[in-house]
Structure formats: C-alpha cells, structure tokens
Design an enzyme around this catalytic site. Structure first.
Site, PDB file in Angstrom:
ATOM      1  N   TYR A 115      22.527 -21.768-117.006  1.00 47.19           N
ATOM      2  CA  TYR A 115      23.718 -21.404-117.785  1.00 47.19           C
ATOM      3  C   TYR A 115      24.188 -22.557-118.668  1.00 47.19           C
ATOM      4  O   TYR A 115      24.859 -22.339-119.666  1.00 47.19           O
ATOM      5  CB  TYR A 115      24.875 -21.041-116.845  1.00 47.19           C
ATOM      6  CG  TYR A 115      24.887 -19.615-116.354  1.00 47.19           C
ATOM      7  CD1 TYR A 115      23.783 -19.051-115.726  1.00 47.19           C
ATOM      8  CD2 TYR A 115      26.030 -18.834-116.492  1.00 47.19           C
ATOM      9  CE1 TYR A 115      23.818 -17.761-115.245  1.00 47.19           C
ATOM     10  CE2 TYR A 115      26.074 -17.532-116.016  1.00 47.19           C
ATOM     11  CZ  TYR A 115      24.969 -17.002-115.392  1.00 47.19           C
ATOM     12  OH  TYR A 115      25.016 -15.724-114.922  1.00 47.19           O
TER      13      TYR A 115
ATOM     14  N   LYS B 253      12.727 -20.742-106.494  1.00 48.29           N
ATOM     15  CA  LYS B 253      11.431 -20.281-107.013  1.00 48.29           C
ATOM     16  C   LYS B 253      10.527 -21.504-107.050  1.00 48.29           C
ATOM     17  O   LYS B 253       9.948 -21.872-108.078  1.00 48.29           O
ATOM     18  CB  LYS B 253      11.642 -19.628-108.395  1.00 48.29           C
ATOM     19  CG  LYS B 253      10.429 -18.926-108.964  1.00 48.29           C
ATOM     20  CD  LYS B 253      10.107 -17.596-108.291  1.00 48.29           C
ATOM     21  CE  LYS B 253       8.793 -17.043-108.832  1.00 48.29           C
ATOM     22  NZ  LYS B 253       8.331 -15.838-108.117  1.00 48.29           N
TER      23      LYS B 253
ATOM     24  N   ASP C  16      12.372 -13.725-105.663  1.00 53.44           N
ATOM     25  CA  ASP C  16      11.864 -12.345-105.774  1.00 53.44           C
ATOM     26  C   ASP C  16      11.807 -11.694-104.397  1.00 53.44           C
ATOM     27  O   ASP C  16      12.215 -10.542-104.208  1.00 53.44           O
ATOM     28  CB  ASP C  16      10.502 -12.310-106.491  1.00 53.44           C
ATOM     29  CG  ASP C  16       9.503 -13.340-105.956  1.00 53.44           C
ATOM     30  OD1 ASP C  16       9.886 -14.222-105.153  1.00 53.44           O
ATOM     31  OD2 ASP C  16       8.323 -13.258-106.367  1.00 53.44           O
TER      32      ASP C  16
ATOM     33  N   ASP D   4      23.960 -15.085-109.430  1.00 50.83           N
ATOM     34  CA  ASP D   4      24.560 -14.048-110.271  1.00 50.83           C
ATOM     35  C   ASP D   4      23.870 -12.712-109.996  1.00 50.83           C
ATOM     36  O   ASP D   4      24.514 -11.690-109.767  1.00 50.83           O
ATOM     37  CB  ASP D   4      24.401 -14.445-111.750  1.00 50.83           C
ATOM     38  CG  ASP D   4      24.984 -13.398-112.688  1.00 50.83           C
ATOM     39  OD1 ASP D   4      26.106 -12.931-112.424  1.00 50.83           O
ATOM     40  OD2 ASP D   4      24.303 -13.039-113.666  1.00 50.83           O
TER      41      ASP D   4
ATOM     42  N   ASP E  11      25.273  -9.341-107.356  1.00 57.11           N
ATOM     43  CA  ASP E  11      25.421  -7.947-107.798  1.00 57.11           C
ATOM     44  C   ASP E  11      24.621  -7.016-106.892  1.00 57.11           C
ATOM     45  O   ASP E  11      25.081  -5.941-106.511  1.00 57.11           O
ATOM     46  CB  ASP E  11      24.927  -7.763-109.246  1.00 57.11           C
ATOM     47  CG  ASP E  11      26.037  -7.943-110.281  1.00 57.11           C
ATOM     48  OD1 ASP E  11      26.962  -8.735-110.030  1.00 57.11           O
ATOM     49  OD2 ASP E  11      25.966  -7.286-111.347  1.00 57.11           O
TER      50      ASP E  11
END
Ligand code: IPM
Ligand code: MG
Length: 355
Positions: free
Chosen positions: A142, A188, A220, A244, A248
């Site tokens: 970000y 990752k 993942d 983020d 959700d």
C-alpha cells in the site's frame, strides 16, 4: 463525571447513518455507566474533497490526535473514482492511518450463534469460530516505493522492514496470550523475498513468547483453509494487503460484512471503524446495518477508554437483539422476527443495554 472527547468521522455513503446509530448507543451506555462523551466531527473522504479540495484536511489529523479516540464510518464512492489518485477518498484514509501511526489493525471475526444460519457456509463448519486477524496497516504494498504508472505500465512495491514486522508480530503474540495462544502467520515466502524476511522475523520474535504456538501458512492456502476449516485459527498475523483480503473473506463466515468491527491502534491513538465500505448503492435509504459500527464503538470503549463494563453491555445488547430476531435487510432472510431500519435497530440496541 468522566468525559471522553471523541472525534467522529462520518465520511461518505452510509457513513453518516451508521455513525449516528453508534453515537446513540454510546450516549445511552454512557448515561447508564455514569460517564459522558463530547464529540467533534471531522471531514474525510469524498465529502472532504468536495468541501475543501483535500480528502484529508490537516484539521482532521489535528482534531484526531487531540482526542481520546476516533470513531470512523466509511469513505469513497463512484462519484470520486475518476479523480487523480492523491485526491481520492481512499488516499485520504491511507494518509490518515499513516499520520496517526496506527500500524496494527485488529479485525475480529466471531460467529454469532444467533446467526449461525446466515453464513453461506454450513453451521457445523462455522460453529464457535472466533478469529482475530491482526493486519499490518501502514506498510507493505500500500505504501512501498517505487510506485508509478505510465500509459503502458503500472507498478507498486511490497516493502517491509524488520522493525515494521517486529512491532506487528509483538502485537499478534500479545493478543494471542489473551486468547488461545496460537498465531498463524500468513505470507508468500515461497515466492517473495519480502515474505521470507517476514517469516524469519516472526520466528525471531516468537522466541519471546514460548507460551504461544506459531505456525506459518502461504496466503493462497490460508484463503482456502479459512473456508475449509476456520476453527483451526486463533490469531492470524498478516501484512497489509493479505489482511485486507483475508478479513473480507473471514467476514463472510459470520454472515454479513455489516457485522464486523475493527480497531486500528498504534502508539498515539486508536481509530475504530467497521471493516465494510461506504456502500453507495444503499446510502441514504435507512437500510444499512449499523451493527459493525456499534461493535466498533464497543471496541473503542474496551481498548481506548478502558470502559469494560460499558463495552460488555453493548456487546451483550447486540447479541440479545439478534437473538430476538431483529434484523436489518442484509440479514432479513435469516430467522427474522422483524426487519428493521438502520435507525430502528440502533434504538433497539440502545434500549437493550440494561436488559
Ligand atoms: C479496508 C478498506 C481500505 C483498505 C480501503 C478503503 C483503502 O478496504 O479498510 O479494508 O484497503 O485498507
Ligand atoms: Mg478492505
């Protein structure tokens, strides 16, 4: 009588409606617990851009830093989507988080037993789910440099320093100590150097918390495991963008994104906000679910102000209201006794504080 000074940032879309309901509940709980609030409104997002030309006026930062806590609604909407990036509402929010130094975003995903049928997942999968996503909030892709775009190319950079990783890792371990003492760090590391540093640093920090179990998961796989077997998670420690996305996803375990609160904390001051956005499609209709914001106000009472009894009252009022079948439209098809407007459900929760 104790008086707390709260900065209210209503923002765009459904922001003003849901903040109004949280204020209603805060005032009710304050009078029942014998303290008081004074509120100061500040501008951010599209409305701030429209009124001042800047999605984050300096005055908003000053007011926030001078208050006891910030209660935040939501920002953004299609009206501002075509502005240059630095003028967009989202840029205001990111700059706000950075200026306030709120590096730790705590996003609890707790399944309300009363709404066990509201999730798209089977009740036996989500029963007793209680996850805390600890998301790093002011670093990563970000904010990383270099970033830019030309006609043909766009680029952002995922950067973390060791010290940024260390402070969020400490947060996650400390929170885990108050819970089930399990941290799953998401990265990752099989592909990204930044993630390998993340993993190495988290392992190093974990040495100070021998009572907490640490596991690692690629992002993942974590996305898959969240819907396969969400009960395996206690604290999920993530970088900015992974958190983020996963928060959700975790919200849907609970039935509606309209239920989930969050706290963003750092060394200076905390920002309390629902995890959902400004929902411009339903703004102004009185149908938005204010529970995520009311639950965020409860996190504010608990963590910023230390008003534990008041926070417990708000949390249990939310549960009772859901148990009795009062629902906003997003949850209308799940054992609703009565479908309520935004305003009605806020009033009902305020009335249930002392029941
Ligand atoms: C969130 C939101 C924000 C984010 C947006 C609005 C900038 O999605 O708080 O999760 O990506 O952090
Ligand atoms: Mg988000």
């Amino acid at each position: 009588m104790k008086n707390y000074n709260i900065t209210l940032i209503k923002g765009d879309g459904i922001g003003p409606e849901i903040i109004d309901e949280a204020v209603k509940v805060l005032d009710a709980v304050a009078s029942s617990c014998d303290f008081d609030f004074s509120y100061d409104e500040a501008l951010m997002g599209g409305i701030a851009y429209d009124m001042t030309g800047d999605p984050l006026p300096q005055e908003t930062i000053n007011k926030s830093l001078n208050s006891d806590a910030v209660l935040f609604g939501a920002i953004g909407g299609p009206k501002w989507d075509n502005l240059p990036r630095e003028k967009r509402p989202e840029s205001g929010l990111l700059r706000f988080r950075k200026e306030l130094g709120v590096y730790a975003n705590l996003r609890p995903a707790v399944v309300y037993q009363e709404l066990i049928n509201a999730s798209s997942l089977k009740p036996e999968i989500i029963k007793d789910v209680d996850i805390m996503v600890v998301r790093e909030l002011i670093g990563g892709i970000y904010f990383g440099e270099p970033k830019g775009r030309t006609e043909e190319k766009g680029w952002n950079t995922m950067v973390y320093t060791r010290s940024e990783i260390m402070r969020i890792a400490h947060q996650a371990f400390r929170i885990a100590q108050q819970r089930e003492k399990r941290v799953c760090s998401v990265d990752k590391a099989n592909v990204l150097d930044v993630s390998q540093l993340w993993r190495d640093t988290v392992i190093e920090v974990s040495a100070e918390y021998p009572d907490v179990e640490l596991t690692h998961m690629y992002v993942d796989n974590a996305a898959m495991q969240l819907v396969l077997n969400p009960r395996q998670f206690d604290v999920m420690l993530t970088g900015n963008i992974f958190g983020d996305i996963l928060s959700d996803e975790a919200s849907m375990l609970c039935g509606s994104i309209g239920l989930l609160p969050s706290a963003s904390v750092g060394e200076k001051i905390g920002v309390y906000e629902p995890i959902h956005g400004s929902a411009p499609d339903i703004a102004g209709q009185g149908v938005a679910n204010p529970i995520a914001t009311i639950a965020s106000a409860s996190m504010m009472l608990r963590y910023a102000l230390g008003e534990i009894e008041a926070a417990d009252k708000v949390d249990s009022a939310i549960k009772k209201v859901l148990k009795e079948g009062y629902r906003t439209g997003d949850l209308a098809q799940f054992d609703a006794k009565e479908v309520c407007s935004t305003n009605e459900i806020g009033s009902i929760i305020a009335n249930y504080l002392d029941r």
